[in-house]
Design an enzyme around this catalytic site. Structure first.
Site, PDB file in Angstrom:
ATOM      1  N   ARG A 126       0.798  -1.219   0.000  1.00  0.00           N
ATOM      2  CA  ARG A 126       0.000   0.000   0.000  1.00  0.00           C
ATOM      3  C   ARG A 126       0.838   1.280   0.000  1.00  0.00           C
ATOM      4  O   ARG A 126       0.576   2.197  -0.790  1.00  0.00           O
ATOM      5  CB  ARG A 126      -0.922   0.056   1.236  1.00  0.00           C
ATOM      6  CG  ARG A 126      -2.206  -0.670   1.084  1.00  0.00           C
ATOM      7  CD  ARG A 126      -2.584  -1.287   2.389  1.00  0.00           C
ATOM      8  NE  ARG A 126      -1.625  -2.315   2.702  1.00  0.00           N
ATOM      9  CZ  ARG A 126      -1.723  -3.573   2.234  1.00  0.00           C
ATOM     10  NH1 ARG A 126      -2.756  -3.921   1.551  1.00  0.00           N
ATOM     11  NH2 ARG A 126      -0.771  -4.468   2.497  1.00  0.00           N
ATOM     12  N   THR A 127       1.814   1.353   0.887  1.00  0.00           N
ATOM     13  CA  THR A 127       2.520   2.632   1.027  1.00  0.00           C
ATOM     14  C   THR A 127       3.293   2.951  -0.246  1.00  0.00           C
ATOM     15  O   THR A 127       3.187   4.050  -0.799  1.00  0.00           O
ATOM     16  CB  THR A 127       3.470   2.570   2.245  1.00  0.00           C
ATOM     17  OG1 THR A 127       2.713   2.103   3.364  1.00  0.00           O
ATOM     18  CG2 THR A 127       4.046   3.933   2.552  1.00  0.00           C
ATOM     19  N   LYS A 186      25.721  -4.752  -1.580  1.00  0.00           N
ATOM     20  CA  LYS A 186      27.190  -4.817  -1.691  1.00  0.00           C
ATOM     21  C   LYS A 186      27.870  -4.200  -0.477  1.00  0.00           C
ATOM     22  O   LYS A 186      29.090  -4.075  -0.455  1.00  0.00           O
ATOM     23  CB  LYS A 186      27.645  -4.063  -2.948  1.00  0.00           C
ATOM     24  CG  LYS A 186      27.044  -4.555  -4.240  1.00  0.00           C
ATOM     25  CD  LYS A 186      27.449  -3.620  -5.386  1.00  0.00           C
ATOM     26  CE  LYS A 186      26.569  -3.816  -6.591  1.00  0.00           C
ATOM     27  NZ  LYS A 186      26.651  -2.672  -7.528  1.00  0.00           N
ATOM     28  N   ARG A 217      11.294   3.799   3.293  1.00  0.00           N
ATOM     29  CA  ARG A 217      10.941   2.841   4.358  1.00  0.00           C
ATOM     30  C   ARG A 217      12.196   2.064   4.703  1.00  0.00           C
ATOM     31  O   ARG A 217      12.930   1.614   3.808  1.00  0.00           O
ATOM     32  CB  ARG A 217       9.839   1.890   3.906  1.00  0.00           C
ATOM     33  CG  ARG A 217       9.623   0.743   4.895  1.00  0.00           C
ATOM     34  CD  ARG A 217       8.418  -0.081   4.576  1.00  0.00           C
ATOM     35  NE  ARG A 217       7.196   0.671   4.846  1.00  0.00           N
ATOM     36  CZ  ARG A 217       5.970   0.151   4.776  1.00  0.00           C
ATOM     37  NH1 ARG A 217       5.812  -1.118   4.461  1.00  0.00           N
ATOM     38  NH2 ARG A 217       4.915   0.890   5.027  1.00  0.00           N
ATOM     39  N   HIS A 222       5.098   5.731  11.546  1.00  0.00           N
ATOM     40  CA  HIS A 222       4.605   5.625  10.161  1.00  0.00           C
ATOM     41  C   HIS A 222       3.705   6.847   9.945  1.00  0.00           C
ATOM     42  O   HIS A 222       2.478   6.740   9.875  1.00  0.00           O
ATOM     43  CB  HIS A 222       3.837   4.312   9.994  1.00  0.00           C
ATOM     44  CG  HIS A 222       3.591   3.897   8.574  1.00  0.00           C
ATOM     45  ND1 HIS A 222       3.676   4.749   7.489  1.00  0.00           N
ATOM     46  CD2 HIS A 222       3.238   2.680   8.056  1.00  0.00           C
ATOM     47  CE1 HIS A 222       3.385   4.087   6.380  1.00  0.00           C
ATOM     48  NE2 HIS A 222       3.129   2.832   6.696  1.00  0.00           N
TER      49      HIS A 222
HETATM   50  N1   CP Z   1      -0.141   0.109   5.832  1.00  0.00           N
HETATM   51  C1   CP Z   1       1.048  -0.242   5.273  1.00  0.00           C
HETATM   52  O1   CP Z   1       2.094   0.321   5.624  1.00  0.00           O
HETATM   53  O2   CP Z   1       0.972  -1.230   4.347  1.00  0.00           O
HETATM   54  P1   CP Z   1       2.176  -1.747   3.463  1.00  0.00           P
HETATM   55  O3   CP Z   1       3.162  -2.417   4.414  1.00  0.00           O
HETATM   56  O4   CP Z   1       1.586  -2.667   2.460  1.00  0.00           O
HETATM   57  O5   CP Z   1       2.831  -0.541   2.843  1.00  0.00           O
END
Ligand code: CP
Length: 302
Positions: free
Chosen positions: A51-52, A80, A101, A129
């Protein structure tokens, strides 16, 4: 917000959060605009995501911008032995904004300190998040008509769940009554609870989910975060701690909506999906509009 990184939801005031949500409403009405023409956004995902990553990329592409990046550390030069600092120093010369991320708590803060372009934290370890938090707030406001004075029931892994940490901190700005349902081993960390206390708000902790359900305006289900447990046996003990099914929603408040940042494993039965109180897939869609609002604000385009 212009040219500022978003590393933690604490970086934004109540007024700034509301400004992003109002702008996201505008993007929901008109998500295809050419305001990012010629702009390059880097999408660096050192951890898995559906999603993100994809909602950020969809948000950028619908606004006419371009994406560069990787979806796994395995396909980057991290494999590496390259350091995060060297990766960021390189990628910031290729892009106008970096979405990142990373599995390590604090990695986004560190990246923001070495980058010449703003960093958006798309999740750092078990820490924060913040963009999920903004779309959660958008979803709550959209379904409840307000963010103020609500009873929010958080369920599941409150210790390792970074979405819970960010959302608790943000909701402490909105006079929330917190109901925290978790196994004893997965209680909300004290550092996060301190935000509730500083705002002079109340919270109740439960191990029995049924006790909290009748109070809820929002049930915020979470996955037990298997990948964060140092000992897999500890995960096995709690992995099925709470499973929401349709019958548990009988007699609940009319305005109740069930949220989940997703992915789910088995903590929401599929029979809930067709219940009008289930909102988690619409919640994921809202991520596109909120991320459009965020990117355009940081780039000074709105
Ligand atoms: N909600 C969320 O962070 O989903 P993903 O891990 O799929 O990005």
């Amino acid at each position: 917000m212009k040219n500022r990184s978003l590393v933690s939801i604490n970086d934004y005031s109540r007024e700034e959060i509301i400004k992003i949500l109002d702008l996201a409403e505008e993007f929901e009405k008109n998500p295809r605009q050419s305001i990012l023409n010629g702009k390059v956004i880097a999408s660096l995902f050192f951890e898995p995501s559906t999603r993100t990553r994809l909602s950020f990329e969809s948000a950028v592409q619908q606004l006419g911008g371009s994406i560069v990046g990787f979806s796994s550390a395995a396909t980057s030069s991290v494999q590496k032995g390259e350091t995060l600092k060297d990766t960021i120093l390189t990628v910031c010369s290729y892009s106008d904004l970096i979405v990142m991320r990373h599995p390590v708590d604090g990695a986004a803060r560190w990246a923001s300190e070495v980058s010449s372009v703003p960093i958006i934290n798309a999740g750092d370890g078990a820490n924060q998040h913040p963009t999920q938090c903004l779309l959660d707030l958008y979803s709550i406001r959209k379904t409840q008509g307000t963010l103020d004075n609500l009873d929010i029931v958080f369920v599941g892994d409150l210790k390792y769940g970074r979405t819970v940490h960010s959302l608790t901190i943000a909701l402490s700005l909105f006079n929330t009554r917190f109901h925290l349902v978790s196994p004893l081993e997965l209680k909300l960390p004290s550092a996060v609870k301190s935000h509730i206390k500083e705002a002079k708000l109340s919270y109740e902790q439960y191990t029995d989910f049924a006790e909290a359900i009748p109070k809820a305006d929002i049930i915020y289900m979470t996955r037990i975060q298997r990948e964060r447990f140092p000992d897999p046996l500890d995960y096995e003990k709690v992995k099925n701690a709470y499973i929401l099914n349709n019958s548990m929603l009988e007699g609940t408040k009319d305005n109740l909506r069930v949220l989940h940042p997703l992915p789910r494993v088995n903590e929401i039965s599929e029979d809930v999906d067709s219940n009008p109180k289930a909102y988690y897939f619409q919640q994921a869609l809202n991520g596109v509009y909120v991320r459009q609002a965020l990117i355009s604000s940081i780039m000074g385009l709105k």
